[in-house]
Design a protein around this motif. Structure first.
Motif, PDB file in Angstrom:
ATOM      1  N   ASN A  14      -0.717 -22.841  11.668  1.00  6.59           N
ATOM      2  CA  ASN A  14      -1.489 -23.094  10.446  1.00  6.59           C
ATOM      3  C   ASN A  14      -1.008 -22.183   9.327  1.00  6.59           C
ATOM      4  N   TRP A  15      -1.274 -22.593   8.109  1.00  8.19           N
ATOM      5  CA  TRP A  15      -0.951 -21.806   6.926  1.00  8.19           C
ATOM      6  C   TRP A  15      -2.260 -21.566   6.196  1.00  8.19           C
ATOM      7  N   PHE A  16      -2.763 -20.330   6.251  1.00  8.58           N
ATOM      8  CA  PHE A  16      -3.990 -19.954   5.570  1.00  8.58           C
ATOM      9  C   PHE A  16      -3.598 -19.247   4.281  1.00  8.58           C
ATOM     10  N   GLU A  30     -10.775 -16.215   1.961  1.00  5.24           N
ATOM     11  CA  GLU A  30     -11.374 -14.882   2.033  1.00  5.24           C
ATOM     12  C   GLU A  30     -11.398 -14.344   3.455  1.00  5.24           C
ATOM     13  N   GLN A  31     -11.815 -15.161   4.403  1.00  6.40           N
ATOM     14  CA  GLN A  31     -12.047 -14.662   5.752  1.00  6.40           C
ATOM     15  C   GLN A  31     -12.249 -15.803   6.735  1.00  6.40           C
ATOM     16  N   LYS A  32     -12.459 -15.453   8.006  1.00  5.27           N
ATOM     17  CA  LYS A  32     -12.798 -16.388   9.086  1.00  5.27           C
ATOM     18  C   LYS A  32     -11.728 -17.449   9.318  1.00  5.27           C
ATOM     19  N   ASN A  33     -10.537 -17.004   9.569  1.00  4.15           N
ATOM     20  CA  ASN A  33      -9.416 -17.913   9.799  1.00  4.15           C
ATOM     21  C   ASN A  33      -8.807 -17.683  11.171  1.00  4.15           C
ATOM     22  N   GLN A  39      -7.148 -18.845  21.355  1.00  4.11           N
ATOM     23  CA  GLN A  39      -5.759 -18.420  21.178  1.00  4.11           C
ATOM     24  C   GLN A  39      -5.370 -18.680  19.726  1.00  4.11           C
ATOM     25  N   VAL A  40      -4.889 -17.648  19.054  1.00  3.52           N
ATOM     26  CA  VAL A  40      -4.449 -17.748  17.660  1.00  3.52           C
ATOM     27  C   VAL A  40      -2.960 -17.433  17.672  1.00  3.52           C
ATOM     28  N   LEU A  41      -2.130 -18.442  17.437  1.00  2.00           N
ATOM     29  CA  LEU A  41      -0.700 -18.337  17.693  1.00  2.00           C
ATOM     30  C   LEU A  41       0.135 -18.864  16.530  1.00  2.00           C
ATOM     31  N   ASN A  42       1.097 -18.065  16.077  1.00  3.84           N
ATOM     32  CA  ASN A  42       2.073 -18.471  15.059  1.00  3.84           C
ATOM     33  C   ASN A  42       1.452 -19.031  13.776  1.00  3.84           C
ATOM     34  N   ASN A  43       0.484 -18.310  13.230  1.00  7.29           N
ATOM     35  CA  ASN A  43      -0.140 -18.702  11.963  1.00  7.29           C
ATOM     36  C   ASN A  43       0.391 -17.822  10.840  1.00  7.29           C
ATOM     37  N   LEU A  44       0.374 -18.339   9.632  1.00 13.39           N
ATOM     38  CA  LEU A  44       0.830 -17.618   8.448  1.00 13.39           C
ATOM     39  C   LEU A  44      -0.371 -17.353   7.550  1.00 13.39           C
ATOM     40  N   TYR A  45      -0.594 -16.072   7.214  1.00 18.66           N
ATOM     41  CA  TYR A  45      -1.706 -15.658   6.354  1.00 18.66           C
ATOM     42  C   TYR A  45      -1.127 -15.124   5.047  1.00 18.66           C
ATOM     43  N   ILE A  46      -1.472 -15.762   3.907  1.00 18.53           N
ATOM     44  CA  ILE A  46      -0.976 -15.349   2.593  1.00 18.53           C
ATOM     45  C   ILE A  46      -2.161 -15.205   1.637  1.00 18.53           C
ATOM     46  N   ASP A  47      -2.208 -14.101   0.901  1.00 16.45           N
ATOM     47  CA  ASP A  47      -3.258 -13.842  -0.099  1.00 16.45           C
ATOM     48  C   ASP A  47      -4.666 -13.952   0.483  1.00 16.45           C
ATOM     49  N   GLY A  99      -8.579 -11.827   8.333  1.00 17.09           N
ATOM     50  CA  GLY A  99      -8.130 -13.084   8.915  1.00 17.09           C
ATOM     51  C   GLY A  99      -9.014 -13.560  10.055  1.00 17.09           C
ATOM     52  N   ILE A 100      -8.772 -13.078  11.251  1.00 15.77           N
ATOM     53  CA  ILE A 100      -9.496 -13.527  12.432  1.00 15.77           C
ATOM     54  C   ILE A 100     -10.837 -12.805  12.514  1.00 15.77           C
ATOM     55  N   ASP A 101     -11.916 -13.561  12.703  1.00 15.56           N
ATOM     56  CA  ASP A 101     -13.258 -12.996  12.793  1.00 15.56           C
ATOM     57  C   ASP A 101     -13.786 -13.232  14.205  1.00 15.56           C
ATOM     58  N   VAL A 102     -14.354 -12.203  14.813  1.00 14.00           N
ATOM     59  CA  VAL A 102     -14.908 -12.340  16.156  1.00 14.00           C
ATOM     60  C   VAL A 102     -16.371 -11.902  16.172  1.00 14.00           C
ATOM     61  N   GLY A 103     -17.139 -12.516  17.041  1.00 17.00           N
ATOM     62  CA  GLY A 103     -18.533 -12.154  17.228  1.00 17.00           C
ATOM     63  C   GLY A 103     -19.009 -12.658  18.580  1.00 17.00           C
TER      64      GLY A 103
END
Length: 54
Positions: free
Chosen positions: A8-10, A14-17, A26-34, A39-43
């Motif tokens: 994915n391209w985020f 702001e958050q929760k990606n 599993q969060v694998l091979n994602n691109l985070y820009i700006d 990025g990743i939120d856990v609870g």
């Protein structure tokens, strides 16, 4: 069951990606820009495998 977020391209969020609650994620091979906050939120005790994210 493992839920996957892959290739994915985020951009400009702001958050929760993604947001993970319970289970296995599993969060694998994602691109985070700006990302303005985080990025990743856990609870609520999920198991998160995060690999090869940029």
């Amino acid at each position: 069951m493992i839920h996957s977020f892959a290739y994915n391209w985020f951009k400009g969020t702001e958050q929760k990606n993604p947001r993970a609650r319970f289970g296995e994620v599993q969060v694998l091979n994602n691109l985070y820009i700006d990302i303005s906050s985080y990025g990743i939120d856990v609870g609520a005790s999920p198991q998160v495998i995060a690999e090869e994210n940029i």
